[in-house]
Design an enzyme around this catalytic site. Structure first.
Site, mmCIF file in Angstrom:
data_model
loop_
_atom_site.group_PDB
_atom_site.id
_atom_site.type_symbol
_atom_site.label_atom_id
_atom_site.label_comp_id
_atom_site.label_asym_id
_atom_site.label_seq_id
_atom_site.Cartn_x
_atom_site.Cartn_y
_atom_site.Cartn_z
ATOM 1 N N MET A 60 2.335 13.358 2.827
ATOM 2 C CA MET A 60 2.472 14.015 4.256
ATOM 3 C C MET A 60 2.844 15.379 4.302
ATOM 4 O O MET A 60 3.593 15.821 3.511
ATOM 5 C CB MET A 60 3.331 13.164 5.128
ATOM 6 C CG MET A 60 3.212 11.865 4.923
ATOM 7 S SD MET A 60 4.359 10.777 6.202
ATOM 8 C CE MET A 60 4.240 9.122 5.707
ATOM 9 N N MET A 109 -2.127 12.302 3.925
ATOM 10 C CA MET A 109 -2.041 12.511 5.148
ATOM 11 C C MET A 109 -1.887 14.166 5.421
ATOM 12 O O MET A 109 -0.681 14.371 5.676
ATOM 13 C CB MET A 109 -0.945 11.590 5.873
ATOM 14 C CG MET A 109 -1.304 10.327 5.950
ATOM 15 S SD MET A 109 0.114 9.070 6.241
ATOM 16 C CE MET A 109 0.445 8.883 4.496
ATOM 17 N N GLY A 160 4.897 -1.575 2.712
ATOM 18 C CA GLY A 160 5.869 -0.635 2.404
ATOM 19 C C GLY A 160 7.302 -1.498 2.541
ATOM 20 O O GLY A 160 7.490 -2.059 1.624
ATOM 21 N N ASP A 165 2.040 7.699 -0.488
ATOM 22 C CA ASP A 165 1.594 8.640 0.918
ATOM 23 C C ASP A 165 2.280 9.915 0.772
ATOM 24 O O ASP A 165 3.198 10.244 0.457
ATOM 25 C CB ASP A 165 2.443 7.790 1.882
ATOM 26 C CG ASP A 165 1.887 6.287 2.310
ATOM 27 O OD1 ASP A 165 0.866 6.286 2.722
ATOM 28 O OD2 ASP A 165 2.691 5.360 1.953
ATOM 29 N N MET A 214 -6.213 2.461 9.100
ATOM 30 C CA MET A 214 -4.506 2.635 9.334
ATOM 31 C C MET A 214 -4.349 1.450 10.615
ATOM 32 O O MET A 214 -4.791 1.271 11.616
ATOM 33 C CB MET A 214 -4.152 4.076 9.905
ATOM 34 C CG MET A 214 -4.199 4.863 9.025
ATOM 35 S SD MET A 214 -3.275 4.613 7.409
ATOM 36 C CE MET A 214 -1.616 4.384 8.340
ATOM 37 N N SER A 231 3.823 0.378 -1.156
ATOM 38 C CA SER A 231 3.834 1.810 -0.638
ATOM 39 C C SER A 231 5.193 2.234 -0.984
ATOM 40 O O SER A 231 6.186 1.882 -0.461
ATOM 41 C CB SER A 231 3.427 1.916 0.838
ATOM 42 O OG SER A 231 4.134 3.149 1.122
ATOM 43 N N ASP A 260 -3.172 -0.699 6.040
ATOM 44 C CA ASP A 260 -1.965 0.009 5.846
ATOM 45 C C ASP A 260 -1.159 0.192 7.180
ATOM 46 O O ASP A 260 -1.669 0.751 8.046
ATOM 47 C CB ASP A 260 -2.381 1.381 5.164
ATOM 48 C CG ASP A 260 -1.207 2.246 4.837
ATOM 49 O OD1 ASP A 260 0.017 1.739 5.143
ATOM 50 O OD2 ASP A 260 -1.419 3.303 4.232
ATOM 51 N N HIS A 286 -2.949 8.222 -0.887
ATOM 52 C CA HIS A 286 -3.286 8.454 0.638
ATOM 53 C C HIS A 286 -2.778 9.837 1.234
ATOM 54 O O HIS A 286 -1.452 9.762 1.363
ATOM 55 C CB HIS A 286 -2.547 7.313 1.386
ATOM 56 C CG HIS A 286 -2.908 7.065 2.790
ATOM 57 N ND1 HIS A 286 -2.008 6.539 3.750
ATOM 58 C CD2 HIS A 286 -3.543 8.108 3.677
ATOM 59 C CE1 HIS A 286 -2.283 6.555 4.837
ATOM 60 N NE2 HIS A 286 -3.271 7.661 4.832
ATOM 61 N N HIS A 320 0.586 2.335 -3.992
ATOM 62 C CA HIS A 320 0.173 3.246 -2.938
ATOM 63 C C HIS A 320 1.295 4.230 -2.781
ATOM 64 O O HIS A 320 2.519 4.212 -2.554
ATOM 65 C CB HIS A 320 0.004 2.365 -1.748
ATOM 66 C CG HIS A 320 -0.559 2.974 -0.571
ATOM 67 N ND1 HIS A 320 -1.970 3.141 -0.226
ATOM 68 C CD2 HIS A 320 -0.001 3.754 0.559
ATOM 69 C CE1 HIS A 320 -2.002 3.653 0.962
ATOM 70 N NE2 HIS A 320 -0.942 4.088 1.345
HETATM 71 C C1 DX5 Z 1 1.884 5.206 7.066
HETATM 72 C C2 DX5 Z 1 1.966 4.996 5.436
HETATM 73 C C3 DX5 Z 1 2.028 3.624 5.009
HETATM 74 C C4 DX5 Z 1 3.580 3.191 5.044
HETATM 75 C C5 DX5 Z 1 3.381 1.777 5.602
HETATM 76 O O1 DX5 Z 1 1.931 6.309 7.411
HETATM 77 O O2 DX5 Z 1 0.502 5.464 5.246
HETATM 78 O O3 DX5 Z 1 1.513 3.484 3.712
HETATM 79 O O4 DX5 Z 1 4.367 3.412 4.047
HETATM 80 O O5 DX5 Z 1 4.815 1.195 5.840
HETATM 81 P P1 DX5 Z 1 5.124 -0.085 6.295
HETATM 82 O O6 DX5 Z 1 4.340 -1.220 5.431
HETATM 83 O O7 DX5 Z 1 6.265 -0.244 6.245
HETATM 84 O O8 DX5 Z 1 4.444 -0.277 7.577
HETATM 85 ZN ZN ZN Z 2 -0.441 4.725 3.245
#
Ligand code: DX5
Ligand code: ZN
Length: 216
Positions: free
Chosen positions: A37, A68, A197, A35, A137, A8, A175, A66, A33
């Protein structure tokens, strides 16, 4: 199927995005990946379509997007135009999930449905036939570097059982808080794709970390 690794980019260095993506290109990672938001569906804002469109110019791995965000159905064309391979929308953000999933596939992408930690997998009973992947998640969405929620392992096993009982081949992606230890348990429970991530990007040798995750 051998499991896949999807680092990520959220945990990457935003001042050197090109270097981070080239690292992913040259590594054994399978997908990238990404993200997105909106500060409404989750209490954080990351990056949007202009950034994705630039990432696309450098990224050689399939882009796993992804979202959000609220009302993700409004942005299917924008996501498709970034060249995304997979578009993940949250179950909790879609009133007409079947319509949204259908439109994602009509736009030429694979369709993923994402569940927050509190949303039970039994709610997927009827949509499962139409989705390519379920993204579970394993932390509350919005931030990287959070603590893994333990019951996610049992939840993954329950989803795997549901998919097999229906004779489907829906992929399971997990994730949040994934490292060697949680990753191993999630794979044993039936996960197909690990998103990681901080564990990858903050490690001293991301290439080696990705290699070790592939060998799990
Ligand atoms: C969180 C994201 C993840 C995030 C994971 O909302 O969807 O993809 O980057 O990060 P780690 O692996 O550090 O938990
Ligand atoms: Zn994610």
């Amino acid at each position: 199927m051998k499991h896949l690794i999807a680092p990520s980019l959220l945990a990457g260095d935003f001042l050197h995005l090109q270097d981070e993506i080239e690292m992913i290109n040259n590594s054994e990672a399978d997908w990238l990946h990404l993200d997105i938001m909106d500060g409404v569906f989750v209490p954080n804002i990351s990056f949007g379509f202009p950034v994705l469109n630039d990432i696309r110019k450098v990224c050689k791995k399939p882009m796993d997007v992804h979202l959000m965000i609220v009302e993700p159905q409004k942005f299917i064309k924008e996501v498709a135009d970034t060249g995304a391979y997979m578009m993940n929308v949250h179950y909790e953000a879609c009133t007409h999930l079947h319509r949204t999933v259908t439109a994602i596939k009509e736009a030429g992408m694979k369709a993923g449905v994402t569940l927050n930690p509190h949303t039970p997998v039994c709610l997927l009973e009827d949509i499962l036939y139409d989705v390519d992947m379920v993204l579970l998640m394993t932390v509350n969405p919005g931030f990287g570097g959070q603590k893994f929620i333990e019951h996610s392992v049992e939840k993954t096993a329950r989803l795997k059982d549901m998919i097999e009982r229906k004779g489907l081949h829906t992929l399971i992606e997990v994730d949040g808080g994934v490292n060697m230890e949680t990753g191993k348990r999630l794979l044993s429970a039936g996960a197909d794709i690990l998103v990681t991530g901080s564990f990858v990007f903050k490690s001293p040798d991301p290439y080696q970390t990705i290699r070790e995750l592939k060998e799990l």
